[in-house]
Enzyme design. Sequence first.
Site, PDB file in Angstrom:
ATOM      1  N   LYS A  60       6.671  -4.240  -3.746  1.00 33.54           N
ATOM      2  CA  LYS A  60       8.113  -4.025  -3.597  1.00 33.54           C
ATOM      3  C   LYS A  60       8.541  -4.040  -2.136  1.00 33.54           C
ATOM      4  O   LYS A  60       9.554  -4.622  -1.779  1.00 33.54           O
ATOM      5  CB  LYS A  60       8.456  -2.670  -4.222  1.00 33.54           C
ATOM      6  CG  LYS A  60       9.886  -2.247  -4.042  1.00 33.54           C
ATOM      7  CD  LYS A  60      10.689  -2.623  -5.239  1.00 33.54           C
ATOM      8  CE  LYS A  60      12.162  -2.379  -5.062  1.00 33.54           C
ATOM      9  NZ  LYS A  60      12.948  -3.452  -5.672  1.00 33.54           N
ATOM     10  N   ARG A  97       4.195  -0.390  -4.620  1.00 38.29           N
ATOM     11  CA  ARG A  97       3.864  -0.893  -3.284  1.00 38.29           C
ATOM     12  C   ARG A  97       2.551  -1.670  -3.271  1.00 38.29           C
ATOM     13  O   ARG A  97       2.173  -2.265  -2.246  1.00 38.29           O
ATOM     14  CB  ARG A  97       3.762   0.271  -2.297  1.00 38.29           C
ATOM     15  CG  ARG A  97       5.045   1.026  -2.124  1.00 38.29           C
ATOM     16  CD  ARG A  97       4.865   2.176  -1.186  1.00 38.29           C
ATOM     17  NE  ARG A  97       4.609   1.711   0.161  1.00 38.29           N
ATOM     18  CZ  ARG A  97       5.534   1.456   1.064  1.00 38.29           C
ATOM     19  NH1 ARG A  97       6.810   1.626   0.761  1.00 38.29           N
ATOM     20  NH2 ARG A  97       5.220   1.043   2.264  1.00 38.29           N
ATOM     21  N   GLU A 121      19.135 -16.791  -6.553  1.00 41.45           N
ATOM     22  CA  GLU A 121      18.658 -15.480  -7.007  1.00 41.45           C
ATOM     23  C   GLU A 121      18.156 -15.555  -8.454  1.00 41.45           C
ATOM     24  O   GLU A 121      17.132 -14.953  -8.802  1.00 41.45           O
ATOM     25  CB  GLU A 121      19.793 -14.448  -6.856  1.00 41.45           C
ATOM     26  CG  GLU A 121      19.503 -13.041  -7.362  1.00 41.45           C
ATOM     27  CD  GLU A 121      18.327 -12.349  -6.672  1.00 41.45           C
ATOM     28  OE1 GLU A 121      17.789 -12.867  -5.696  1.00 41.45           O
ATOM     29  OE2 GLU A 121      17.926 -11.275  -7.169  1.00 41.45           O
ATOM     30  N   HIS A 158      21.065 -35.619  -4.905  1.00 38.89           N
ATOM     31  CA  HIS A 158      20.299 -36.097  -3.746  1.00 38.89           C
ATOM     32  C   HIS A 158      18.795 -35.914  -3.931  1.00 38.89           C
ATOM     33  O   HIS A 158      18.046 -35.980  -2.965  1.00 38.89           O
ATOM     34  CB  HIS A 158      20.770 -35.382  -2.478  1.00 38.89           C
ATOM     35  CG  HIS A 158      22.200 -35.652  -2.151  1.00 38.89           C
ATOM     36  ND1 HIS A 158      22.638 -36.879  -1.701  1.00 38.89           N
ATOM     37  CD2 HIS A 158      23.304 -34.869  -2.272  1.00 38.89           C
ATOM     38  CE1 HIS A 158      23.949 -36.828  -1.526  1.00 38.89           C
ATOM     39  NE2 HIS A 158      24.380 -35.627  -1.869  1.00 38.89           N
ATOM     40  N   LYS A 197      14.365 -14.551  -9.508  1.00 39.16           N
ATOM     41  CA  LYS A 197      14.058 -13.528 -10.511  1.00 39.16           C
ATOM     42  C   LYS A 197      13.082 -14.081 -11.546  1.00 39.16           C
ATOM     43  O   LYS A 197      12.113 -13.428 -11.926  1.00 39.16           O
ATOM     44  CB  LYS A 197      15.334 -13.055 -11.244  1.00 39.16           C
ATOM     45  CG  LYS A 197      16.263 -12.152 -10.470  1.00 39.16           C
ATOM     46  CD  LYS A 197      15.806 -10.726 -10.327  1.00 39.16           C
ATOM     47  CE  LYS A 197      14.961 -10.520  -9.117  1.00 39.16           C
ATOM     48  NZ  LYS A 197      15.601 -10.380  -7.819  1.00 39.16           N
ATOM     49  N   CYS A 238       0.826  -1.194   0.000  1.00 44.24           N
ATOM     50  CA  CYS A 238       0.000   0.000   0.000  1.00 44.24           C
ATOM     51  C   CYS A 238       0.866   1.253   0.000  1.00 44.24           C
ATOM     52  O   CYS A 238       1.874   1.331   0.683  1.00 44.24           O
ATOM     53  CB  CYS A 238      -0.949   0.081   1.190  1.00 44.24           C
ATOM     54  SG  CYS A 238      -2.116  -1.271   1.267  1.00 44.24           S
ATOM     55  N   TRP A 260      -2.477  -2.840  -1.766  1.00 40.44           N
ATOM     56  CA  TRP A 260      -2.081  -4.249  -1.897  1.00 40.44           C
ATOM     57  C   TRP A 260      -2.979  -4.983  -0.909  1.00 40.44           C
ATOM     58  O   TRP A 260      -2.862  -4.805   0.308  1.00 40.44           O
ATOM     59  CB  TRP A 260      -0.611  -4.415  -1.533  1.00 40.44           C
ATOM     60  CG  TRP A 260      -0.063  -5.787  -1.786  1.00 40.44           C
ATOM     61  CD1 TRP A 260       0.404  -6.283  -2.963  1.00 40.44           C
ATOM     62  CD2 TRP A 260       0.094  -6.836  -0.815  1.00 40.44           C
ATOM     63  NE1 TRP A 260       0.837  -7.583  -2.790  1.00 40.44           N
ATOM     64  CE2 TRP A 260       0.650  -7.943  -1.483  1.00 40.44           C
ATOM     65  CE3 TRP A 260      -0.198  -6.951   0.538  1.00 40.44           C
ATOM     66  CZ2 TRP A 260       0.928  -9.131  -0.846  1.00 40.44           C
ATOM     67  CZ3 TRP A 260       0.077  -8.146   1.179  1.00 40.44           C
ATOM     68  CH2 TRP A 260       0.643  -9.227   0.488  1.00 40.44           C
ATOM     69  N   GLU A 278       9.507 -14.616 -10.046  1.00 41.56           N
ATOM     70  CA  GLU A 278       8.675 -13.466  -9.681  1.00 41.56           C
ATOM     71  C   GLU A 278       8.224 -12.646 -10.874  1.00 41.56           C
ATOM     72  O   GLU A 278       7.128 -12.102 -10.839  1.00 41.56           O
ATOM     73  CB  GLU A 278       9.315 -12.610  -8.579  1.00 41.56           C
ATOM     74  CG  GLU A 278      10.579 -11.914  -8.914  1.00 41.56           C
ATOM     75  CD  GLU A 278      11.114 -11.108  -7.704  1.00 41.56           C
ATOM     76  OE1 GLU A 278      10.364 -10.780  -6.780  1.00 41.56           O
ATOM     77  OE2 GLU A 278      12.310 -10.797  -7.734  1.00 41.56           O
ATOM     78  N   ASN A 332      -2.015   2.022   5.503  1.00 41.33           N
ATOM     79  CA  ASN A 332      -1.083   0.974   5.082  1.00 41.33           C
ATOM     80  C   ASN A 332      -0.730   0.166   6.323  1.00 41.33           C
ATOM     81  O   ASN A 332      -0.367   0.745   7.341  1.00 41.33           O
ATOM     82  CB  ASN A 332       0.169   1.647   4.496  1.00 41.33           C
ATOM     83  CG  ASN A 332       1.335   0.692   4.333  1.00 41.33           C
ATOM     84  OD1 ASN A 332       1.146  -0.502   4.127  1.00 41.33           O
ATOM     85  ND2 ASN A 332       2.539   1.206   4.434  1.00 41.33           N
ATOM     86  N   GLY A 333      -0.845  -1.158   6.254  1.00 40.12           N
ATOM     87  CA  GLY A 333      -0.525  -1.995   7.410  1.00 40.12           C
ATOM     88  C   GLY A 333      -1.691  -2.910   7.735  1.00 40.12           C
ATOM     89  O   GLY A 333      -2.567  -3.134   6.892  1.00 40.12           O
TER      90      GLY A 333
HETATM   91  O1  M6R Z   1      13.446  -4.199   0.893  1.00 44.29           O
HETATM   92  P1  M6R Z   1      13.990  -5.555   1.225  1.00 44.29           P
HETATM   93  O2  M6R Z   1      15.346  -5.784   0.677  1.00 44.29           O
HETATM   94  O3  M6R Z   1      13.972  -5.810   2.710  1.00 44.29           O
HETATM   95  O4  M6R Z   1      13.016  -6.579   0.568  1.00 44.29           O
HETATM   96  C1  M6R Z   1      13.170  -7.954   0.747  1.00 44.29           C
HETATM   97  C2  M6R Z   1      12.363  -8.758  -0.246  1.00 44.29           C
HETATM   98  O5  M6R Z   1      10.995  -8.479  -0.092  1.00 44.29           O
HETATM   99  C3  M6R Z   1      12.787  -8.474  -1.675  1.00 44.29           C
HETATM  100  O6  M6R Z   1      14.143  -8.719  -1.887  1.00 44.29           O
HETATM  101  C4  M6R Z   1      11.957  -9.324  -2.659  1.00 44.29           C
HETATM  102  O7  M6R Z   1      12.305 -10.664  -2.522  1.00 44.29           O
HETATM  103  C5  M6R Z   1      12.171  -8.833  -4.097  1.00 44.29           C
HETATM  104  N1  M6R Z   1      10.922  -8.844  -4.802  1.00 44.29           N
HETATM  105  C6  M6R Z   1      13.146  -9.647  -4.843  1.00 44.29           C
HETATM  106  O8  M6R Z   1      13.298  -9.268  -6.168  1.00 44.29           O
END
Ligand code: M6R
Length: 610
Positions: free
Chosen positions: A605, A27, A483, A506, A487, A2, A74, A490, A100-101
Site C-alpha cells: 500500500k 504494507r 484509473e 493513432h 484498478k 514492510c 515486502w 492491480e 523497513n527501507g
Molecule cells: O500513498 P500514495 O497516494 O502516495 O500512493 C501512491 C501509489 O502508490 C498508490 O496510489 C498506488 O498506485 C495504489 N495501489 C493505487 O491503487
Amino acid sequence: MCGIFGSAARRDVADLIVRGLRHLEYRGYDSAGVAVVDGGDLKVVRREGRIDRLAEAVVSTGLHGSTGIGHTRWATHGESTERNAHPHRDGSGNLAVIHNGIIENHEVLRERLVGRGHAFSSETDSEVLPHLIEEHLKDQDLLGAVCSTVPELIGTFAFVVIDRTRPGVLVGARRDSPLVVGIGDGENYLASDVAALLEVTRDVVYLENGEVVELTPDSVRVIGPDGRERPAVAERVEWDAEATAKGGYRHFMAKEIDEQPAAVAKTLKRHVDAADERFLVPGLAPIADFLRSVQRVTIVACGTSWHAGLVGKFLIEERAGVPVEVDYASEFRYRDPILADRHLVVAISQSGETLDTLAAVRDARARGAKLLSIVNVQGSSLTRESDAVLLTDAGPEIGVASTKAFTTQLLVLQLLSLGLARLRDRRSVEETRAAVDGLRRVRAKMEECLEARDEVARAAERYARASDFLFLGRGVNYPIALEGALKLKEISYVHAEGYPAGEMKHGPIALIDRSLPVVVIATPGRVYEKAISNMQEVKARGGRILAVAAADDAAVAKLAETVLPVPVVDDSLSPLINVLPLQLLSYWIADLRGCDIDKPRNLAKSVTVE
Ligand code: M6R
C-alpha cells in the site's frame, strides 16, 4: 513497504504485536516475524507468508514476553523465505532488529563486518543492522549504540532493536521511512503508521527524519540528529479504531468504495465550513499571498494520486488560469525540471510517505518552489515538510487499491481550483458559492450511483474471463480511464490500458477485435459527441463496448453491449461519479477470478522504497 510494530509493556505483548502487524499487513505480506524478551531469553518466531501463519506459530510455540517487536515484510533484498524474514539477530544472539527501507551501503558494511568476524545468515540488507549495533554496544548503552549506527547508514530506514540483556527497552530510528511512537498507560509502542496503533492509543509522537527514540513502559526519549534530546510531545489522532475494521464487509475495498459519499462530504465540510467569505479554505491561508501571483503549478504524485493530479490540471487551468504540469514523482527527481519564479508544487498522496513523492518535493523545495500537499494521513512525513496542507478525510484506507483516497483527493482539487480562482479574481463569490453548492450535492449523486452495484456485478460476470481491456475517456475523464485500467490491473491481474479516446485511432485501435472489452466513459459534457464517435469506431471493428453513461442515453444504448449507469452531473464533477462503476467493475472481476482483493500480489500500500 514492510510494517513495524513494537511495544514495551508490563504485560505479555506477543498477541498485541501480532494484532498490530495485522493492521500493517497491507504494507507487505511476503513473510513476518516476532521477537520478544522473556525473562533472560530472546525468542524469535518467523514464518514465510501471511500473518496468519505467524499467528499460529506464536501460539504453538508459546511465545510470551513484555518487550517485543514484529515485522511484516515486502521483499527487496533476498527472496521471501523464512531465512530472510525479520527480526534479524546479531552474532551474540542478544539483539533482534526489524527494518523497513533499504540500506544502500549494506554490501560495504557487510564486508567490513565479516572482516571483523561477524557471520550472516540472510541475503537481506537489513541484517547489517544488528551486527553494527552489536559493534557499538561494546562501549555504549543501546540508545548510544543506535545513535552511533545511524550516521553509518546510507539509504532509507525505520528500524527497531531489542536486547535480551535490557528487558523493557526498545530503541528505534528513522530516516525517510515512517515510524510513529504510541503513548499508552504504563506501556508504549512504535509502529509504521498510526492506523496500527489505534487499537491501543490515539496519542502519538511523530518522529522526524534522523531521530532516534528509546521507549520503556513509562518513558519516551527522542534524540535528534544533533544528539540533543527534545520533548516527546504527544498529538491526538482524529481517527478511531472502528475505522480500521472491516465492519461486516468481505473486503476493505468494498467497504471503502461504499464509504466514498460520506468521505467526500466530510472532506468538503472540513474545508468549506471553515472557509472565509472569499472561500479561502484555511489550509491555503499560509501561502495565500504567494498563490495570488503564482506563475506555474507542477503536480507530483504516483499511481492513483497521479491520476487525481491529471484531473486537477483540468480544473486549475480552466478555473484559475494557471498553467499546470503533472509529473510522476519518480520521474521528476531524475530530470532537471525548470521551476519558474513563484512556482507552486502540489504533492498528492494518500499515505504522505511515498518515497518517490517525498524525494520529488524535497528536490522542488531545494529549487525554491513552495509546496502544497494534499494528504490523507495526518502527521505523515509529507504534511510535516509542506508550506501548506489540505487534508483529505477518507479515514484509514486499508485496501491496497486506492478508492476513497482518490475521490477525496478529487474533492480537494475542486476546492483548490476554486480557491485559486478566487484569490486570482477569476471567479466571483457568487460563482464560487454556486460551485460549492454543486459539490454539496455530489454525496447524494455518489450514493445514487453506488445503488447500481448489483448491475455492475452482473456486468462483471460477462467480462471476468477477458484477458485484456481497453479503457477510453476524454477531457476530464481521461484520467478516469487511466484509473479504471489501473484498478483492474492491480487487483485482478488482467492486462488493461487506459487511453485518451481521441488517441485510439493513432495506435490502440489495432487491438480491437471481438474479444476485447472496451470501456468508454461517455457521460454528457464537453466531449460527449466525441466519445460517441469513438464508440462508433470501436463498434465498427467488432469491439465489445461497456459504456459508463447516463441510464437513459439512447445513443449509447444503441452502441454499447453493456451500460454501467451513472447519474448525470456537471462535466467538471463527473470524475467523482464516473470512477465509481469502474472501481466496482474491477472489484467484482477480481472477486470472480478468485484474487486476493485487499492484498494483491507483489504490491504494497505504502511504497516507502524507490
Ligand atoms: O500513498 P500514495 O497516494 O502516495 O500512493 C501512491 C501509489 O502508490 C498508490 O496510489 C498506488 O498506485 C495504489 N495501489 C493505487 O491503487
